[in-house]
Scaffold this active site. Sequence first.
Site, PDB file in Angstrom:
ATOM      1  CG  ASP A 171      38.211  47.036  10.286  1.00  0.00           C
ATOM      2  OD1 ASP A 171      38.918  46.430  11.117  1.00  0.00           O
ATOM      3  OD2 ASP A 171      37.211  46.536   9.753  1.00  0.00           O
ATOM      4  CG  ASP A 216      41.042  42.465  11.303  1.00  0.00           C
ATOM      5  OD1 ASP A 216      40.442  41.793  12.164  1.00  0.00           O
ATOM      6  OD2 ASP A 216      40.555  43.478  10.770  1.00  0.00           O
TER       7      ASP A 216
END
Length: 167
Positions: free
Chosen positions: A128, A147
């Site tokens: 991330d 995401d």
Amino acid sequence: MATKKIFPTKSSGSLTPWLGIAALVILIDQLTKITITKTFQLGEEKFITSFFNLVLAYNKGAAFSFLSNSGGWQRYFFTAIGLGAAIFIVYLLKKNASQRMFAWALSLILGGALGNVIDRLLYGHVVDFLDFHWAGLGHFPAFNVADSAICIGAGLFILDELRRVNK
């Protein structure tokens, strides 16, 4: 004598463009993750704006780091869920390829799910790096392109369903 359609009708739809969209999401997702991991150390942040940073973070769990400290079994569990979802999405795309908004939604979700599955298989965690924050509210959990594609796909899915209900 049976005739074979050389050019499929609009109602039949083709799976190819939708798989192409999913592949493009995977490509962009993986390229951005590789770039971040090559230029950042774990936990390193780069200030971009007053509400956005780039940061390298690893997530062993699901969304919002759910189950991230569960001993490692979650890697295989979330990988299996991602692969199972991908198979089901391809089935749905094949059946509904001519429904444009629905197919867009599924393609984005498929690309995002497989982008994160690739991370789990290669690294044991999801990379991330997008970090939004607001004064007084704190930081939103870091996320990535995969995401984002999943969230946009889910939003399109909801819009498509609302559109069908209102017809």
